[in-house]
Design a protein around this motif. Structure first.
Motif, PDB file in Angstrom:
ATOM      1  N   ILE A 234       0.872  -1.177   0.000  1.00 54.99           N
ATOM      2  CA  ILE A 234       0.000   0.000   0.000  1.00 54.99           C
ATOM      3  C   ILE A 234       0.907   1.225   0.000  1.00 54.99           C
ATOM      4  CG2 ILE A 234      -1.765   1.307   1.249  1.00 54.99           C
ATOM      5  CD1 ILE A 234      -2.781  -1.244   2.440  1.00 54.99           C
ATOM      6  N   GLU A 235       0.539   2.245  -0.774  1.00 52.74           N
ATOM      7  CA  GLU A 235       1.368   3.442  -0.819  1.00 52.74           C
ATOM      8  C   GLU A 235       1.493   4.073   0.564  1.00 52.74           C
ATOM      9  OE1 GLU A 235       0.491   4.777  -5.443  1.00 52.74           O
ATOM     10  OE2 GLU A 235       0.174   6.202  -3.806  1.00 52.74           O
ATOM     11  N   GLU A 236       2.693   4.582   0.845  1.00 48.18           N
ATOM     12  CA  GLU A 236       2.976   5.162   2.160  1.00 48.18           C
ATOM     13  C   GLU A 236       2.022   6.309   2.475  1.00 48.18           C
ATOM     14  OE1 GLU A 236       6.942   6.557   2.501  1.00 48.18           O
ATOM     15  OE2 GLU A 236       6.729   7.239   4.561  1.00 48.18           O
ATOM     16  N   ALA A 237       1.676   7.093   1.453  1.00 45.30           N
ATOM     17  CA  ALA A 237       0.795   8.240   1.688  1.00 45.30           C
ATOM     18  C   ALA A 237      -0.562   7.790   2.221  1.00 45.30           C
ATOM     19  CB  ALA A 237       0.612   9.032   0.387  1.00 45.30           C
ATOM     20  N   GLU A 238      -1.073   6.643   1.709  1.00 46.04           N
ATOM     21  CA  GLU A 238      -2.372   6.168   2.167  1.00 46.04           C
ATOM     22  C   GLU A 238      -2.297   5.628   3.594  1.00 46.04           C
ATOM     23  OE1 GLU A 238      -5.995   3.155   0.794  1.00 46.04           O
ATOM     24  OE2 GLU A 238      -4.247   3.446  -0.493  1.00 46.04           O
ATOM     25  N   THR A 239      -1.173   5.017   3.963  1.00 44.21           N
ATOM     26  CA  THR A 239      -1.044   4.508   5.333  1.00 44.21           C
ATOM     27  C   THR A 239      -0.891   5.634   6.346  1.00 44.21           C
ATOM     28  OG1 THR A 239       1.371   4.278   5.163  1.00 44.21           O
ATOM     29  CG2 THR A 239       0.036   2.401   4.468  1.00 44.21           C
ATOM     30  N   ILE A 240      -0.282   6.756   5.913  1.00 44.81           N
ATOM     31  CA  ILE A 240      -0.052   7.876   6.830  1.00 44.81           C
ATOM     32  C   ILE A 240      -1.280   8.778   6.937  1.00 44.81           C
ATOM     33  CG2 ILE A 240       1.341   9.964   7.159  1.00 44.81           C
ATOM     34  CD1 ILE A 240       3.690   8.499   5.985  1.00 44.81           C
ATOM     35  N   GLN A 241      -2.127   8.778   5.885  1.00 51.30           N
ATOM     36  CA  GLN A 241      -3.267   9.694   5.866  1.00 51.30           C
ATOM     37  C   GLN A 241      -4.160   9.582   7.105  1.00 51.30           C
ATOM     38  OE1 GLN A 241      -3.731  12.142   3.809  1.00 51.30           O
ATOM     39  NE2 GLN A 241      -5.637  12.784   4.758  1.00 51.30           N
ATOM     40  N   PRO A 242      -4.559   8.362   7.538  1.00 50.95           N
ATOM     41  CA  PRO A 242      -5.382   8.278   8.757  1.00 50.95           C
ATOM     42  C   PRO A 242      -4.668   8.834   9.986  1.00 50.95           C
ATOM     43  CG  PRO A 242      -5.442   6.218   7.533  1.00 50.95           C
ATOM     44  CD  PRO A 242      -4.377   7.042   6.924  1.00 50.95           C
ATOM     45  N   ILE A 243      -3.341   8.678  10.018  1.00 49.33           N
ATOM     46  CA  ILE A 243      -2.581   9.209  11.161  1.00 49.33           C
ATOM     47  C   ILE A 243      -2.633  10.732  11.165  1.00 49.33           C
ATOM     48  CG2 ILE A 243      -0.299   9.318  12.219  1.00 49.33           C
ATOM     49  CD1 ILE A 243       0.279   6.590  11.016  1.00 49.33           C
ATOM     50  N   LEU A 244      -2.513  11.346   9.973  1.00 47.77           N
ATOM     51  CA  LEU A 244      -2.580  12.801   9.889  1.00 47.77           C
ATOM     52  C   LEU A 244      -3.961  13.312  10.255  1.00 47.77           C
ATOM     53  CD1 LEU A 244      -0.561  13.358   6.584  1.00 47.77           C
ATOM     54  CD2 LEU A 244       0.243  13.602   8.940  1.00 47.77           C
ATOM     55  N   VAL A 245      -4.996  12.604   9.794  1.00 46.78           N
ATOM     56  CA  VAL A 245      -6.366  13.001  10.144  1.00 46.78           C
ATOM     57  C   VAL A 245      -6.570  12.917  11.644  1.00 46.78           C
ATOM     58  CG1 VAL A 245      -8.799  12.379   9.910  1.00 46.78           C
ATOM     59  CG2 VAL A 245      -7.305  12.362   7.902  1.00 46.78           C
ATOM     60  N   LEU A 246      -6.081  11.801  12.238  1.00 45.26           N
ATOM     61  CA  LEU A 246      -6.201  11.651  13.690  1.00 45.26           C
ATOM     62  C   LEU A 246      -5.444  12.747  14.417  1.00 45.26           C
ATOM     63  CD1 LEU A 246      -7.066   9.946  16.144  1.00 45.26           C
ATOM     64  CD2 LEU A 246      -4.949   8.647  15.861  1.00 45.26           C
ATOM     65  N   GLN A 247      -4.273  13.083  13.908  1.00 49.95           N
ATOM     66  CA  GLN A 247      -3.466  14.125  14.534  1.00 49.95           C
ATOM     67  C   GLN A 247      -4.200  15.467  14.515  1.00 49.95           C
ATOM     68  OE1 GLN A 247       0.127  15.047  12.445  1.00 49.95           O
ATOM     69  NE2 GLN A 247       1.104  15.979  14.224  1.00 49.95           N
ATOM     70  N   ASN A 248      -4.780  15.805  13.348  1.00 51.08           N
ATOM     71  CA  ASN A 248      -5.497  17.085  13.243  1.00 51.08           C
ATOM     72  C   ASN A 248      -6.717  17.124  14.152  1.00 51.08           C
ATOM     73  OD1 ASN A 248      -3.687  18.074  11.361  1.00 51.08           O
ATOM     74  ND2 ASN A 248      -4.851  17.275   9.612  1.00 51.08           N
ATOM     75  N   ARG A 249      -7.445  16.003  14.169  1.00 51.68           N
ATOM     76  CA  ARG A 249      -8.645  15.993  15.006  1.00 51.68           C
ATOM     77  C   ARG A 249      -8.299  16.105  16.486  1.00 51.68           C
ATOM     78  NH1 ARG A 249     -12.453  11.336  12.121  1.00 51.68           N
ATOM     79  NH2 ARG A 249     -12.935  12.557  10.241  1.00 51.68           N
ATOM     80  N   ILE A 250      -7.290  15.353  16.905  1.00 53.79           N
ATOM     81  CA  ILE A 250      -6.888  15.425  18.311  1.00 53.79           C
ATOM     82  C   ILE A 250      -6.343  16.812  18.646  1.00 53.79           C
ATOM     83  CG2 ILE A 250      -5.254  14.523  20.004  1.00 53.79           C
ATOM     84  CD1 ILE A 250      -5.569  11.797  18.761  1.00 53.79           C
ATOM     85  N   PHE A 251      -5.599  17.392  17.701  1.00 52.12           N
ATOM     86  CA  PHE A 251      -5.046  18.729  17.935  1.00 52.12           C
ATOM     87  C   PHE A 251      -6.149  19.769  18.057  1.00 52.12           C
ATOM     88  CE2 PHE A 251      -1.887  21.954  17.948  1.00 52.12           C
ATOM     89  CZ  PHE A 251      -2.348  22.984  17.159  1.00 52.12           C
ATOM     90  N   GLN A 252      -7.134  19.701  17.127  1.00 51.49           N
ATOM     91  CA  GLN A 252      -8.232  20.655  17.169  1.00 51.49           C
ATOM     92  C   GLN A 252      -9.079  20.473  18.424  1.00 51.49           C
ATOM     93  OE1 GLN A 252     -10.274  19.963  13.501  1.00 51.49           O
ATOM     94  NE2 GLN A 252      -8.597  20.717  12.225  1.00 51.49           N
ATOM     95  N   THR A 253      -9.376  19.197  18.712  1.00 48.65           N
ATOM     96  CA  THR A 253     -10.152  18.930  19.931  1.00 48.65           C
ATOM     97  C   THR A 253      -9.398  19.400  21.163  1.00 48.65           C
ATOM     98  OG1 THR A 253     -11.140  17.001  18.871  1.00 48.65           O
ATOM     99  CG2 THR A 253     -11.327  17.138  21.252  1.00 48.65           C
ATOM    100  N   GLY A 254      -8.106  19.177  21.199  1.00 46.96           N
ATOM    101  CA  GLY A 254      -7.294  19.602  22.339  1.00 46.96           C
ATOM    102  C   GLY A 254      -7.284  21.101  22.513  1.00 46.96           C
TER     103      GLY A 254
END
Length: 572
Positions: free
Chosen positions: A270-290
């Motif tokens: 699987i392309e690296e970008a697709e594996t990292i995308q959920p991590i980036l989304v999680l990071q943004n959501r946790i950051f915004q929520t925080g």
């Protein structure tokens, strides 16, 4: 301040934990795909090799190969020509015994001197002495591939030894079988669960791709794959999991299944970008929520007292449970302030996430149910000659036989009938109990020749009764009679995923089974439509039969068919 620091630490830990979970899921997914599919392909290859070795171990084939090896050069061509029928009989019997799902397209039987003793396909070279596949087959059973205009073919090579051979004996010949690769391709092209960029493919020990790419057309035997897992497999015999550039030089995350003993490595990527995308989304959501929670906590800390700590702790605990994957949690905080609004937004978010997961699961179940569909009916009909051969009193006859005698009894009958049908160009569909169903497709431009061919085939089946009886008597088995029926008309076509031969159904097939019951022993009966199309032929005599089944009020009419020259000889 302590609460703010605690919240920030919780968000950070939640992100790290979530990132770890997502990476582990991607890792487990790819390892599971590569291992499961790799083991399936290994079992497929080993099964194909075992089946080819079974054919090489057939005693009659060993005897024929040994005999031709010892034939003088000046008599070789004549002796080989006389043995072709025996080779063909053994191969057809083998295919009937194991079923036609193995996908044979060509079988070559070659002697120890490299001369071809038998081939199902046309030969361009009768000497395989220096052929690499032949040389491999003299050493051990192996599997290989060769390119074709449409992709590839699988090649299975197995040595042939003399009967009662010992461990160190030299082989007396080699069997080279070419087979279709639908079973292999179906394992590789299924990309369910691999996202938008995932793919599974295999690479040969020559570092060439052996299956289709998701991104590039026509890569089989053309695309070189010199990536880290391929090098690890063929140079060190090891498997590899991790990030690396693929054959397109795109960064990917992949897992390999090394089968260097069989000459291939399977890669799930699987392309690296697709594996990292959920991590980036999680990071943004946790950051915004925080940020939101931190701001709210900072403002409320100066205004409200310690009484606000309880709903905040409850909200923090709920956030931790969501980060752990529990979307059933609800805070149910009903205060009419910012904390209450934050709680409502949080509960709405978890409810939407929960519904989304349920919808995804339901869609996966629907997709899985669709994959289980094995039979597809076509929307058009074709005109066929449908034929059936049925043993008379088979239940009574086989009741007195042992299991092995019953197997040999049906083996002689079905192989004899099927061989005659194929000689006339008929297509055998299936066995129905002790009956054999086959058909002749009829093109309008060739209707007369096909109808005559069908009649001649069915009449030949009846005339072959004595030959079949001799085979049964040679095995000390009881002799039986059989009935032959044929109908002509429109049939519906059914395609199955487990067979390359179409099934048929409809009134024409039903009539064929219906009138078969009144056919005399070893005689042919046809229906009204077949009779109307063939009554002008001068080579046959037709006689109408009266019976309950063929009575006009029942909707059927039957006609016995015989050759005119046979009846003329009887009269003379």
């Amino acid at each position: 301040m302590v609460s703010v620091i605690t919240l920030l630490i919780t968000a950070y830990l939640s992100f790290n934990y979530g990132e770890q979970i997502l990476r582990e899921r991607a890792n487990d997914l790819l390892i599971g795909e590569s291992t499961a599919r790799g083991n399936t392909i290994r079992l497929l290859f080993e099964s194909q090799i075992d089946q080819n070795q079974i054919l090489a171990n057939e005693s009659m084939i060993k005897i024929l190969v040994n005999e031709l090896n010892q034939t003088p050069e000046n008599e070789f061509d004549k002796v080989r020509e006389s043995k072709l029928g025996e080779f063909l009989t053994q191969i057809q019997a083998f295919q009937t015994r194991i079923g036609f799902s193995m996908g044979f397209e060509d079988v070559k039987i070659i002697g120890a001197n490299g001369k071809v003793f038998f081939s199902l396909s046309k030969l361009t070279d009768n000497n395989f002495l220096h052929d690499p596949l032949f040389q491999k087959g003299l050493k051990k059973s192996t599997i290989d591939f060769e390119p074709t205009n449409t992709g590839k073919k699988m090649i299975i090579v197995s040595p042939i030894f003399v009967p009662d051979s010992k461990k160190d004996d030299e082989p007396i010949g080699v069997i080279i079988s070419r087979m279709r690769t639908e079973s292999l391709d179906s394992i590789l092209v299924d990309r369910s669960g691999l996202g938008e960029t995932g793919e599974v493919y295999i690479v040969s020990d020559g570092f060439l791709m052996l299956s289709e790419s998701r991104f590039i057309d026509s890569v089989i035997f053309k695309q070189k794959v010199d990536t880290i897992p391929v090098q690890k497999c063929f140079r060190e015999g090891k498997e590899f999991v991790g990030f690396y550039p693929d054959y397109r030089k795109i960064p990917i995350y992949g897992s390999s299944y090394c089968a260097n003993d069989l000459g291939f490595v399977l890669l799930a990527e699987i392309e690296e970008a697709e594996t990292i995308q959920p991590i980036l989304v999680l990071q943004n959501r946790i950051f915004q929520t925080g940020l939101i929670i931190t701001a709210v906590m900072t403002i409320i800390a100066f205004i409200l007292s310690k009484s606000m700590s309880r709903p905040l702790i409850k909200l923090k605990n709920a956030a931790n449970q969501v980060a752990s994957g529990d979307f059933h949690i609800r805070t149910n905080i009903t205060t009419r302030d910012e904390i209450g609004e934050l709680s409502y937004a949080f509960d709405s978010m978890t409810e939407k996430l929960q519904r989304s997961l349920i919808e995804i699961k339901e869609k996966e179940d629907v997709i899985k149910q669709q994959e289980d569909i094995l039979l597809q009916f076509s929307d058009h009909s074709e005109k066929y000659c449908v034929c059936m051969v049925d043993i008379m009193n088979s239940t009574k006859i086989t009741a007195k036989l042992s299991e092995s005698e019953t197997s040999e009894f049906y083996n002689i009958f079905l192989n004899s009938i099927a061989g005659i049908v194929r000689n006339f160009g008929g297509i055998v569909i299936k066995n129905i109990g002790d009956a054999l169903l086959f058909y002749f497709p009829v093109m309008s431009s060739e209707e007369e020749s096909v109808l005559k061919k069908c009649l001649d085939c069915c009449l030949t089946l009846g005339e072959s009764h004595d030959d079949i009886a001799k085979k049964l008597e040679s095995q000390k088995l009881p002799v039986f009679d059989y009935r032959i029926s044929s109908t002509y008309g429109m049939v519906r076509i059914a395609k199955t995923s487990t067979s390359s031969i179409n099934d048929i159904f409809g009134n024409t097939v039903n009539r064929c089974a219906k009138i078969n019951r009144i056919a005399p022993a070893n005689r042919l009966i046809i229906d009204e439509e077949f009779y109307d199309s063939t009554k002008i032929f001068d080579d046959y005599i037709f006689k109408k039969i009266d019976s309950d089944v063929t009575a006009p009020e029942a909707g059927y009419s039957g006609y016995l068919v015989s050759r005119k020259n046979i009846l003329d000889n009887i009269k003379n």
